[in-house]
Design a protein around this motif. Sequence first.
Motif, short mmCIF file in Angstrom:
data_model
loop_
_atom_site.label_atom_id
_atom_site.label_comp_id
_atom_site.label_asym_id
_atom_site.label_seq_id
_atom_site.Cartn_x
_atom_site.Cartn_y
_atom_site.Cartn_z
N LYS A 2 -0.25 -12.33 14.42
CA LYS A 2 -0.06 -10.73 13.71
C LYS A 2 1.12 -10.31 14.13
O LYS A 2 1.63 -10.61 15.23
CB LYS A 2 -0.66 -9.60 14.24
CG LYS A 2 -2.43 -9.73 13.57
CD LYS A 2 -3.74 -9.49 14.65
CE LYS A 2 -3.02 -7.65 13.56
NZ LYS A 2 -4.24 -6.51 14.25
N GLN A 102 0.32 -13.82 9.74
CA GLN A 102 -0.23 -12.91 9.39
C GLN A 102 0.45 -11.53 9.36
O GLN A 102 0.80 -11.14 10.56
CB GLN A 102 -1.28 -12.12 10.12
CG GLN A 102 -2.18 -10.60 8.97
CD GLN A 102 -3.52 -10.98 9.37
OE1 GLN A 102 -3.89 -11.05 10.38
NE2 GLN A 102 -4.59 -9.36 8.48
N TYR A 104 2.94 -7.97 8.59
CA TYR A 104 2.76 -6.12 8.65
C TYR A 104 4.31 -5.84 8.13
O TYR A 104 4.65 -5.83 9.29
CB TYR A 104 1.80 -6.14 10.44
CG TYR A 104 0.58 -6.69 10.49
CD1 TYR A 104 -0.41 -5.48 9.68
CD2 TYR A 104 0.38 -7.57 10.43
CE1 TYR A 104 -1.75 -5.27 9.71
CE2 TYR A 104 -1.48 -7.82 10.71
CZ TYR A 104 -2.21 -6.97 10.27
OH TYR A 104 -3.30 -6.74 10.31
N GLN A 125 2.63 -6.45 -1.32
CA GLN A 125 1.26 -6.09 -1.02
C GLN A 125 0.29 -7.41 -0.54
O GLN A 125 -0.37 -7.31 0.11
CB GLN A 125 0.26 -4.81 -1.47
CG GLN A 125 0.73 -3.79 -2.21
CD GLN A 125 0.46 -3.05 -2.50
OE1 GLN A 125 0.55 -2.98 -4.08
NE2 GLN A 125 -0.37 -1.61 -1.86
N ASN A 126 0.65 -8.21 -1.47
CA ASN A 126 -0.01 -9.62 -1.07
C ASN A 126 0.22 -10.80 -0.69
O ASN A 126 -0.49 -11.65 0.01
CB ASN A 126 -0.20 -10.62 -2.52
CG ASN A 126 -0.91 -9.71 -3.50
OD1 ASN A 126 -1.71 -9.05 -3.40
ND2 ASN A 126 -0.30 -9.68 -4.97
N ASN A 129 0.76 -7.02 5.08
CA ASN A 129 0.21 -5.44 5.12
C ASN A 129 1.30 -4.20 4.70
O ASN A 129 1.86 -4.81 5.71
CB ASN A 129 -1.22 -5.71 6.73
CG ASN A 129 -1.88 -6.47 6.06
OD1 ASN A 129 -2.37 -7.99 5.52
ND2 ASN A 129 -3.18 -5.97 6.80
N TYR A 150 -5.68 -1.15 1.03
CA TYR A 150 -4.95 -1.46 1.93
C TYR A 150 -3.36 -1.71 2.45
O TYR A 150 -2.42 -1.90 3.58
CB TYR A 150 -4.58 -3.54 1.01
CG TYR A 150 -5.91 -3.99 0.53
CD1 TYR A 150 -6.69 -4.54 1.10
CD2 TYR A 150 -5.43 -4.14 -0.60
CE1 TYR A 150 -7.57 -4.82 0.51
CE2 TYR A 150 -6.77 -4.59 -1.28
CZ TYR A 150 -8.02 -4.66 -0.73
OH TYR A 150 -9.50 -6.21 -0.94
N ILE A 151 -3.36 0.11 2.23
CA ILE A 151 -2.05 0.64 3.11
C ILE A 151 -2.69 0.99 4.20
O ILE A 151 -4.05 1.85 4.31
CB ILE A 151 -1.38 1.36 2.11
CG1 ILE A 151 -0.73 0.98 0.65
CG2 ILE A 151 -0.11 2.43 3.76
CD1 ILE A 151 -0.17 -0.02 0.77
N GLU A 152 -1.76 0.64 5.76
CA GLU A 152 -2.45 1.32 6.84
C GLU A 152 -1.75 2.74 6.68
O GLU A 152 -0.32 1.89 6.77
CB GLU A 152 -2.62 0.76 8.07
CG GLU A 152 -3.67 -0.48 7.06
CD GLU A 152 -4.03 -1.69 8.76
OE1 GLU A 152 -4.65 -1.30 9.58
OE2 GLU A 152 -3.23 -2.97 8.36
#
Length: 402
Positions: A2, A102, A104, A125-126, A129, A150-152
């Motif tokens: 990540k 991955q 972010y 967004q695809n 994250n 999918y927004i944090e």
Amino acid sequence: MKIGILGGTFNPFHKGHINIVRNIKKEFGLKQIWIIPTYITVDKSFSIENISAKDRYKIIKYTLKKLKINWIKLIDIEIKNHNISYTYDTLLKLNTKYPEKQFYFIMGEDRYRTFHTWYRYKDIQNLANIIVYRRFINGSCHNKNIDEKYIEFFDEIIYDISSTDILQNLRWDELLEPTKKYISKKYFYLKTIVFNNLKFKRYQHSVSVASHAKRLAKENKYYNWKRAYYAGLIHDLFKYHSKNFLIEYVKKNLKANEELPPFPAMHGYACSYWLEEMYKMKDKKFLKAIKKHTTASKKMSKLDKIIYVADKIASDRKGREIGQERKQAYKNLDFTFEKLLRKQVERLVENGIKFENLDKNTKEAYIHYVLKIKGKKALKNYYYNTKNNHENQWKSLKKNNK
């Protein structure tokens, strides 16, 4: 793995950037943070001072190296692009090159509010994250134009500092120490600081002083015209600070061998102290030229004289006599400096300030450069012969130096 991505101009890089990624890394269990400086940002321009992408990259690299933060990686993918950077394009390249990672993408709420206007924002967004952190106490982090499934959001800590705020309000304490040291060696952001902190006419005066200082340096064979230019540019930075602030700030920072200067000269002292304390300027000659640009002093270097004279012959000062002094200054700096110093002292005395009550530095400079009284013995005799006879002393000085 990540990976967090923080993009931006980083103009300049500051403590807030480190604090943001440190807290987000911990909160979301990220392994690394990749910082990606932009080459050109779509919605930003540098109208006052262009710190190049290459220089911004070097500042961050130097800072991270000195801080020994090994979990932050500096990526030059957008700088190498040499064009406008779109987040979609950058993320697409990263996903193609590192399919096992991955990503972010980290942004502040101020940027997120306009996220729906970004190029191919739905595709962004695809590709990663999205993590949004809070910037302001009031208002909402949310954007009704975005599907936030999918927004944090990270809103436990508010980051209210920005690069713009630092430059506009001299919040130099928000910069990291290595960043300050790198910046000061290159004179970075001085143009922006002057523009943001002076009224426009005073800014124009400062630019004029800088230009004349540069030309004086070249015409009088001073080896470092850049030093002269930037000293001329920044000399009036504290010109519009309040009297109470200047008195307290100068008192607090006076050196052991210094006396409190008269109020009209305090802005030069304050500027010199701020540059040394906060901007981390180590160049003592640079600092002295700014400090004494109003009062002069007994021992004036060529740079000191250049800044003193440039301030007096700036283009915003009008009159036939000023024009003549400009021409003289380019041909003979010492002669013009002595002439302007004599005029300054005469004007002060004619305005009711007794010669013995003048600032110590101005008085000593006048005696040394105008009267040409040099050496301890000669100076002792001068003071002995004029003791308690100040009125006749001044009349004699004026008569002999016309």
